[in-house]
Write a protein that holds these residues in place. Structure first.
Motif, PDB file in Angstrom:
ATOM      1  N   ALA A   1       0.827  -1.205   0.000  1.00 42.36           N
ATOM      2  CA  ALA A   1       0.000   0.000   0.000  1.00 42.36           C
ATOM      3  C   ALA A   1       0.860   1.255   0.000  1.00 42.36           C
ATOM      4  N   ALA A   2       1.959   1.237   0.749  1.00 40.46           N
ATOM      5  CA  ALA A   2       2.845   2.402   0.798  1.00 40.46           C
ATOM      6  C   ALA A   2       3.513   2.643  -0.556  1.00 40.46           C
TER       7      ALA A   2
ATOM      8  N   GLU B   1       2.156   1.968  -3.525  1.00 44.55           N
ATOM      9  CA  GLU B   1       1.172   2.369  -4.539  1.00 44.55           C
ATOM     10  C   GLU B   1       0.009   3.117  -3.887  1.00 44.55           C
ATOM     11  N   PRO B   2       0.274   4.282  -3.305  1.00 48.11           N
ATOM     12  CA  PRO B   2      -0.799   4.997  -2.593  1.00 48.11           C
ATOM     13  C   PRO B   2      -1.942   5.445  -3.499  1.00 48.11           C
ATOM     14  N   GLU B   3      -1.672   5.606  -4.799  1.00 47.32           N
ATOM     15  CA  GLU B   3      -2.729   6.035  -5.710  1.00 47.32           C
ATOM     16  C   GLU B   3      -3.756   4.936  -5.951  1.00 47.32           C
ATOM     17  N   ARG B   4      -3.361   3.685  -5.766  1.00 50.47           N
ATOM     18  CA  ARG B   4      -4.301   2.563  -5.972  1.00 50.47           C
ATOM     19  C   ARG B   4      -4.938   2.107  -4.674  1.00 50.47           C
ATOM     20  N   PHE B   5      -4.219   2.178  -3.588  1.00 49.99           N
ATOM     21  CA  PHE B   5      -4.687   1.605  -2.321  1.00 49.99           C
ATOM     22  C   PHE B   5      -5.465   2.617  -1.470  1.00 49.99           C
ATOM     23  N   LEU B   6      -6.481   2.097  -0.805  1.00 50.06           N
ATOM     24  CA  LEU B   6      -7.129   2.781   0.305  1.00 50.06           C
ATOM     25  C   LEU B   6      -6.944   1.891   1.523  1.00 50.06           C
ATOM     26  N   VAL B   7      -6.214   2.382   2.517  1.00 46.59           N
ATOM     27  CA  VAL B   7      -5.974   1.598   3.732  1.00 46.59           C
ATOM     28  C   VAL B   7      -6.926   2.073   4.815  1.00 46.59           C
TER      29      VAL B   7
ATOM     30  N   ARG C   1     -14.276   6.873  -1.366  1.00 41.75           N
ATOM     31  CA  ARG C   1     -13.164   6.638  -2.299  1.00 41.75           C
ATOM     32  C   ARG C   1     -13.667   6.182  -3.653  1.00 41.75           C
TER      33      ARG C   1
END
Length: 208
Positions: A177-178, A180-186, A203
């Motif tokens: 996630a770190a 690819e922040p543009e793809r991930f929602l944590v 989101r």
């Protein structure tokens, strides 16, 4: 003529974090918004995938880590070609329980294989396909295990692994996630299901 493309959302995280609940809540919201939704999963989102799922999750004997990774990749290759791409081409919303990030976390970190090789294998199998949004439900493995224990159901092969295995898996998910922040929602899976669902809808809404 411009062909409308659908939206592809994957849910990731350790066992017991609530992926199924959030996928269902998102599906209900999207249906109320008038969108056609395809709910699917890996492994097991197709007839071929169900056969592979029975092997990788319920086979009673040992499976070599590399063989396990290849089985997941085989499921992924067929699933993307047979289920995901056709739905997106129809303009539908695909909500999917697990994708290649699970392979990187479980077979890469959990089984201590080379994470880059596992990811490259999955990308090759899926012809480079990546989801629009990946929702990572993050939860301490001890809390997740307590949820699984409360369900009082038999564990599959991965759920039954030791705590250090699941801690490596969690750390790998957070690292992905770190990167690819543009793809991930944590999201913090310890929060209430309703609070999580609201954050996920926020989101997804701009993509619709």
């Amino acid at each position: 003529m411009t062909v409308a493309r659908g939206v592809w959302i994957t849910f990731e995280g350790g066992d017991g974090v609530g992926k199924t609940t959030q996928a269902r809540l998102l599906e209900d919201w999207l249906a109320a918004e008038g969108r056609t939704v395809v709910r699917t999963r890996e492994p097991g989102g197709s007839d071929v995938g169900q056969l592979i799922r029975d092997i990788v999750l319920h086979h009673r004997g040992d499976i070599a880590p590399r063989a396990e990774a290849l089985l997941y990749a085989a499921d992924r290759a067929h699933h993307v070609r047979a289920v995901v791409r056709p739905a997106l081409e129809r303009g539908e919303v695909v909500i999917q329980d697990r994708y290649l990030d699970s392979s990187v976390a479980y077979q890469g970190a959990g089984r201590v294989l080379d994470a880059d090789e596992v990811r490259d294998l999955s990308l090759w199998a899926a012809e480079g396909a990546l989801p629009d949004v990946t929702v990572l439900l993050d939860l301490d493995p001890a809390a997740a295990r307590a949820r699984l224990d409360a369900d009082d159901k038999p564990f599959d092969r991965l759920e039954a692994e030791k705590e250090d295995f699941h801690r490596r898996v969690r750390e790998a998910f957070l690292a992905l996630a770190a990167a690819e922040p543009e793809r991930f929602l944590v999201v913090d899976a310890a929060r209430s299901p309703e609070t999580l669902a609201e954050a996920i809808r926020a989101r997804i809404a701009p993509l619709l």
